[in-house]
Design an enzyme around this catalytic site. Structure first.
Site, PDB file in Angstrom:
ATOM      1  CE  LYS A  22      -8.617   3.796  10.155  1.00  0.00           C
ATOM      2  NZ  LYS A  22      -8.797   2.916   8.887  1.00  0.00           N
ATOM      3  CG  ASN A  23     -11.804   0.717   7.939  1.00  0.00           C
ATOM      4  OD1 ASN A  23     -11.104   1.424   8.119  1.00  0.00           O
ATOM      5  ND2 ASN A  23     -11.322  -0.551   7.510  1.00  0.00           N
ATOM      6  CB  CYS A 117      -1.487   1.193   6.606  1.00  0.00           C
ATOM      7  SG  CYS A 117      -1.970   1.761   8.455  1.00  0.00           S
ATOM      8  NE  ARG A 122      -3.926   0.584   1.004  1.00  0.00           N
ATOM      9  CZ  ARG A 122      -4.363   0.924   2.176  1.00  0.00           C
ATOM     10  NH1 ARG A 122      -3.600   1.398   3.191  1.00  0.00           N
ATOM     11  NH2 ARG A 122      -5.552   0.705   2.347  1.00  0.00           N
ATOM     12  CG  ASP A 306      -7.834  -4.207   8.382  1.00  0.00           C
ATOM     13  OD1 ASP A 306      -6.906  -4.673   7.319  1.00  0.00           O
ATOM     14  OD2 ASP A 306      -8.522  -3.192   8.224  1.00  0.00           O
ATOM     15  NE  ARG A 398      -4.049   6.057   9.970  1.00  0.00           N
ATOM     16  CZ  ARG A 398      -4.063   5.163   9.114  1.00  0.00           C
ATOM     17  NH1 ARG A 398      -3.048   4.638   8.594  1.00  0.00           N
ATOM     18  NH2 ARG A 398      -5.253   4.884   8.342  1.00  0.00           N
TER      19      ARG A 398
HETATM   20  C1  UD1 Z   1     -10.171  -1.094   2.977  1.00  0.00           C
HETATM   21  C2  UD1 Z   1      -9.678  -0.643   4.271  1.00  0.00           C
HETATM   22  C3  UD1 Z   1      -8.407  -1.758   4.839  1.00  0.00           C
HETATM   23  C4  UD1 Z   1      -8.439  -3.115   4.521  1.00  0.00           C
HETATM   24  C5  UD1 Z   1      -9.060  -3.385   3.245  1.00  0.00           C
HETATM   25  C6  UD1 Z   1      -9.190  -4.792   2.751  1.00  0.00           C
HETATM   26  C7  UD1 Z   1     -10.515   1.393   4.829  1.00  0.00           C
HETATM   27  C8  UD1 Z   1     -10.494   2.979   5.108  1.00  0.00           C
HETATM   28  N1  UD1 Z   1      -9.468   0.545   4.625  1.00  0.00           N
HETATM   29  O1  UD1 Z   1      -8.897  -0.539   2.349  1.00  0.00           O
HETATM   30  O2  UD1 Z   1      -8.254  -1.664   6.521  1.00  0.00           O
HETATM   31  O3  UD1 Z   1      -7.245  -3.784   5.017  1.00  0.00           O
HETATM   32  O4  UD1 Z   1     -10.217  -2.511   3.000  1.00  0.00           O
HETATM   33  O5  UD1 Z   1     -10.269  -5.271   3.576  1.00  0.00           O
HETATM   34  O6  UD1 Z   1     -11.576   1.010   4.770  1.00  0.00           O
HETATM   35  N2  UD1 Z   1      -7.362  -2.989  -5.404  1.00  0.00           N
HETATM   36  C9  UD1 Z   1      -7.084  -2.662  -6.806  1.00  0.00           C
HETATM   37  N3  UD1 Z   1      -7.532  -1.581  -7.534  1.00  0.00           N
HETATM   38  C10 UD1 Z   1      -8.337  -0.700  -6.725  1.00  0.00           C
HETATM   39  C11 UD1 Z   1      -8.591  -0.715  -5.563  1.00  0.00           C
HETATM   40  C12 UD1 Z   1      -8.072  -1.864  -4.891  1.00  0.00           C
HETATM   41  O7  UD1 Z   1      -6.552  -3.414  -7.308  1.00  0.00           O
HETATM   42  O8  UD1 Z   1      -8.725   0.142  -7.450  1.00  0.00           O
HETATM   43  C13 UD1 Z   1      -6.884  -4.048  -4.709  1.00  0.00           C
HETATM   44  C14 UD1 Z   1      -5.976  -3.886  -3.829  1.00  0.00           C
HETATM   45  O9  UD1 Z   1      -4.578  -3.630  -4.188  1.00  0.00           O
HETATM   46  C15 UD1 Z   1      -6.121  -4.840  -2.550  1.00  0.00           C
HETATM   47  C16 UD1 Z   1      -7.571  -5.328  -2.804  1.00  0.00           C
HETATM   48  O10 UD1 Z   1      -8.031  -4.740  -3.918  1.00  0.00           O
HETATM   49  O11 UD1 Z   1      -5.310  -5.940  -2.957  1.00  0.00           O
HETATM   50  C17 UD1 Z   1      -8.480  -4.837  -1.865  1.00  0.00           C
HETATM   51  O12 UD1 Z   1      -8.469  -3.354  -1.645  1.00  0.00           O
HETATM   52  P1  UD1 Z   1      -9.384  -2.465  -0.761  1.00  0.00           P
HETATM   53  O13 UD1 Z   1     -10.550  -3.334  -0.543  1.00  0.00           O
HETATM   54  O14 UD1 Z   1      -9.837  -1.432  -1.995  1.00  0.00           O
HETATM   55  O15 UD1 Z   1      -8.891  -1.916   0.256  1.00  0.00           O
HETATM   56  P2  UD1 Z   1      -9.206  -0.504   0.812  1.00  0.00           P
HETATM   57  O16 UD1 Z   1     -10.383   0.099   0.448  1.00  0.00           O
HETATM   58  O17 UD1 Z   1      -8.106   0.543   0.411  1.00  0.00           O
END
Ligand code: UD1
Length: 419
Positions: A22-23, A117, A122, A306, A398
């Site tokens: 999915k991701n 979610c 985020r 996850d 989803r």
């Molecule tokens: C993706 C996955 C999600 C998974 C996560 C971590 C998708 C669609 N979703 O989410 O299922 O749980 O990776 O493996 O691929 N952060 C910041 N600033 C930013 C971006 C992130 O501080 O600009 C922090 C977030 O709050 C979190 C951490 O970094 O604590 C990791 O987030 P991130 O890896 O970006 O998660 P997603 O890409 O949203």
């Protein structure tokens, strides 16, 4: 409204085949916007997030056909550089990949604030930082993100936090930029590598995906081609943990066993058998009550956040007391309240949860609070004594293709009921 009704106490046995990730899929679909041509994407998971993404791309002038449920043909020769439809992009998280893709193709992106979610705050500051390093101006306000650039020029990006989304967005925005971009402190998840492989297949020049530094030499354009999405490591892990939680014996096919190493190591520590039958097939068998273990979620190759909730189900009936420390998301223990309704003894203290193993879970009425929590509750229902109803299936749909059919094929008594 739909719900699952599960008659539990089933020891899952048999074979299951894993769908495409999915991701990876939710990044590869928007990445096709960088291509001027026709892409055939195979092994696409047939899940609701993909359907939404296809609908969004159509509003941007992309022609999409779906000859089979798991294959799409995407024609991006006539993309219109309009704003992405705000009412659709706000529905899920991965809409943020439209920013990097549209910025790369059109030098302008207007996308609604991503939904998805509810796992706690985020932020997208690292995404914005990456776009700005390439010369873009980013404005966030009134429920949307606007990024524009007269021209994108390769630059140096150092991510303050290891972020899957920011890493992929930085890659998307720099593939067609002038010159070379380096991104440091990147995420190394298998789906980050898969996006780079997809883009390289279409003519991009990306090196180092899967290591700490990614280097991208900008190219003038990308061409069409055919690409098959990597198997879903999280879906595979969900079934591995279902085998542990139900004291089952499951052969998981069409996975990449290497991607599952962080989980396999923990499952072995719990006393269950993990047997690599081949590079793409793994067997998990659990004949006895699992031993207690401690888990800390970390970016890949650490234990994936996850899989924290399906692991929590397995630990609910393990020996002694186990501990899970969640280091990625601040609100990822909501499922524990539901498991406690099923007789679990879980005590959450901030970012740490303690699981005092009980003899068994019993059936109850529970609600999914997010995608992975939903899958965890389905596993809990299959393991529990009695009947469980799982509500809020829209979260599960989803991200899991045919979840009830896959569990039924393993012996579960699970029905989807429309209320
Ligand atoms: C993706 C996955 C999600 C998974 C996560 C971590 C998708 C669609 N979703 O989410 O299922 O749980 O990776 O493996 O691929 N952060 C910041 N600033 C930013 C971006 C992130 O501080 O600009 C922090 C977030 O709050 C979190 C951490 O970094 O604590 C990791 O987030 P991130 O890896 O970006 O998660 P997603 O890409 O949203």
């Amino acid at each position: 409204m739909e719900k699952f009704v599960i008659n539990g106490k089933t020891r899952l046995k048999g074979e299951v085949s894993i769908s495409g990730a999915k991701n990876a899929a939710v990044a590869i679909l928007p990445a096709t916007l960088l291509v001027n041509g026709i892409c055939t994407i195979e092994n696409l998971p047939n899940i609701s997030d993909i359907n939404i993404y296809c609908d969004i791309l159509k509003t941007l002038g992309v022609k999409i056909s779906r000859p089979e449920p798991n294959t799409v043909i995407v024609d991006t020769r006539f993309v219109s550089c309009n704003d992405a439809p705000l009412e659709m992009t706000g529905k899920f998280r991965a809409s943020y990949y439209l920013i990097g893709s549209l910025l790369g193709r059109c030098h302008k992106a207007v996308v609604g604030m991503p939904g998805g979610c509810k796992l706690g705050a985020r932020p997208i500051d690292q995404h914005a930082k990456a776009f700005e390093a390439l010369g873009a101006t980013v404005e966030i306000g009134q429920g949307k993100i606007m990024a524009t650039a007269e021209k994108l020029v390769g630059g140096s990006i150092y991510l303050d936090t290891v972020s899957v989304g920011a890493t992929i967005n930085a890659i998307l925005a720099s593939v067609l930029a002038d010159g070379t971009t380096t991104i440091e402190n990147v995420a190394k998840e298998p789906h980050v590598v898969d996006i780079a492989n997809f883009l390289n297949t279409m003519g991009a020049d990306i090196h180092g995906a899967g290591t700490d530094i990614i280097k991208i030499n900008g190219v003038k354009e990308l061409h069409g081609g055919t690409y098959s999405i990597v198997p879903d490591q999280i879906e595979a892990g969900t079934f591995m943990l279902a085998a542990v939680a139900t004291r089952g014996d499951i052969i998981i096919k069409n996975c990449i066993t290497k991607h599952l190493d962080p989980l396999s190591a923990k499952i072995r520590e719990m006393g269950a058998i993990v047997e690599e039958i081949s590079g793409d097939t793994i067997r998990v068998c659990c004949n006895e009550r699992p031993k207690n273990v401690d888990i800390k979620t970390l970016p890949y190759p650490g234990f994936p956040t996850d899989l924290q909730s399906p692991m929590g189900v397995a630990l609910s009936t393990a020996e002694g007391t186990s501990m899970i420390a969640e280091t990625i998301w601040e609100s990822r223990f909501q499922y524990t309240a539901e498991l406690n309704r099923m007789g679990a003894k879980i005590n959450v203290q901030g970012k740490v949860a303690f699981f005092e193993g009980v003899d068994e879970l019993y059936g109850s009425i529970v609600s999914a609070s997010d995608l992975r929590a939903g899958a965890a509750l389905v596993i809990a229902g299959i393991a529990a004594n009695g009947t469980t109803e799982v509500h809020n299936l829209q979260y599960i749909d989803r991200g899991y293709e045919n979840i009830e059919e896959k569990f039924r094929a393993l012996g579960a008594d699970i029905k989807r009921v429309t209320e």
